[in-house]
Enzyme design. Structure first.
Site, PDB file in Angstrom:
ATOM      1  N   TYR A   9      -2.134  -0.095  10.044  1.00 34.84           N
ATOM      2  CA  TYR A   9      -2.364  -0.717   8.739  1.00 34.84           C
ATOM      3  C   TYR A   9      -1.088  -0.661   7.885  1.00 34.84           C
ATOM      4  CZ  TYR A   9      -3.832  -0.990   3.858  1.00 34.84           C
ATOM      5  OH  TYR A   9      -3.917  -1.298   2.520  1.00 34.84           O
ATOM      6  N   SER A  47       0.828  -1.207   0.000  1.00 29.96           N
ATOM      7  CA  SER A  47       0.000   0.000   0.000  1.00 29.96           C
ATOM      8  C   SER A  47       0.862   1.257   0.000  1.00 29.96           C
ATOM      9  CB  SER A  47      -0.866   0.001   1.263  1.00 29.96           C
ATOM     10  OG  SER A  47      -1.471   1.258   1.438  1.00 29.96           O
TER      11      SER A  47
END
Ligand SMILES: NC(=O)c1ccc[n+]([C@@H]2O[C@H](COP(=O)([O-])OP(=O)(O)OC[C@H]3O[C@@H](n4cnc5c(N)ncnc54)[C@H](O)[C@@H]3O)[C@@H](O)[C@H]2O)c1
Length: 315
Positions: A150, A125
């Site tokens: 995350y 990501s």
């Protein structure tokens, strides 16, 4: 090829599976249909895949080794997209991220080693760039300053993949996706939330007082990059997959308003913990090595999403 896609009922997994099936690949889709957002949307995506030749669904969890072993049996590639993907939710539920994103990815990697899978492509990501304020972000930048749990799990995935490549020679490609949007999109993401609120006459929360900038990437472009990574199957690489363009949040909202034919009532709010003020990808490496060419501008992609939303939710 026979390809295992984990997270196939998810937003990007569904679109990736669609493209692979359409070109004649065989796809095994593995998903646990978790309730992080409405599982009915996941079921509806998978129902479309099940209409196509070459698709097999396995309902199961990547943290369960037996399920992973069965799903991986005889595949040419594994494309790991299963994860908990919300940045904000990771602040309140870190244990779920450690389990799904780290333990789950470990099971995938370790089973890929055991079964000598010829190639593993996995979702990282743009969140790994965290507090790195160099812009545009390049794959060679330091990514040690995660601002969200995350992002930490995705950085961890990159490290694990690197180690398994070095120790056991498994070909691994990590894809750093930059804010993906498009039809069948995720209900926790800005485009969905804003469209839903505007069409149903509710106010929208504009974080960062509207002064954020994002590299928004249309899902078809992301899928093209992902499929190219599956085909090229490099020994070990990390690629940014973004649009290479930066949009002001207020312009993004104005484009949604235009597509909805209504102006939004806006609650201006401060930045949220874990959010970064700006993101922008340097996609020159993906262009050169994957033939990646992001094409879709928000002026084209947002109306496509709004049309899909209106059709799907019958409004
Ligand atoms: N959408 C984005 O903007 C974006 C940006 C950067 C990275 N990513 C990454 O791309 C991948 C796909 O994201 P998405 O937007 O399609 O999210 P998504 O939530 O729509 O899809 C993820 C899917 O994985 C499944 N899943 C989660 N944990 C699982 C487990 N333990 N076992 C089996 N299935 C499981 C979920 O049910 C879901 O269907 C994720 O890894 C995400 O972190 C997405």
């Amino acid at each position: 090829m026979k390809i295992l896609i984990t997270g196939a009922a998810g937003f990007i997994g569904f679109h990736t599976a669609n493209v692979l099936l359409d070109r004649g690949d065989e796809v095994i889709g593995l998903d646990n249909f978790n309730p992080y957002y409405d599982p009915k949307l996941k079921e509806a995506r998978v129902a479309q895949l099940e209409d196509k030749k070459g698709f097999t669904l396995i309902r199961g969890d990547i943290t369960d080794r037996e399920t992973v072993a069965k799903a991986m049996n005889g595949v040419d590639r594994v494309c790991n997209l299963a994860a908990l993907a919300g940045v904000r939710y990771s602040m309140e539920h870190p244990e779920e991220y450690i389990l799904n994103n780290i333990q789950g990815f470990f099971e995938i990697l370790d089973e890929a080693k055991k079964q000598e899978i010829p190639g593993l492509i996995y979702a990282s990501s743009s969140s790994v760039y965290g507090g790195n304020d160099k812009s545009p972000a390049q794959e060679t930048d330091r990514v040690d300053d995660q601002l969200a749990l995350y992002g930490m799990t995705k950085k961890d995935n990159e490290l694990m993949a690197h180690t398994y490549n070095k120790l056991f020679g498994i070909p691994v490609t990590g894809l750093r996706f930059f804010t993906v949007y498009g039809t069948w999109g995720r209900p926790d993401m800005a485009l969905f939330l804003f469209t839903d609120a505007i069409l149903n006459d509710r106010p929208i929360n504009v974080f960062g007082e509207g002064k954020m900038q994002r590299d928004f990437t249309y899902v078809d472009d992301i899928v093209a990059g992902t499929v190219a990574a599956i085909d090229k199957n490099y020994d070990e690489e990390i690629f940014n997959l973004g649009s290479g363009r930066q949009e002001e949040l207020m312009d993004f909202i104005a484009t949604i308003e235009k597509a909805c034919g209504k102006e939004a009532e806006k609650n201006m709010m401060p930045m949220q913990p874990g959010d970064v003020r700006a993101s922008l990808s340097d996609v020159s490496k993906a262009k050169e090595m994957l033939g990646y060419e992001p094409k879709t501008m928000i002026s084209e992609g947002i109306p496509k999403f709004v049309e899909w939303y209106k059709g799907y939710y019958k409004c």
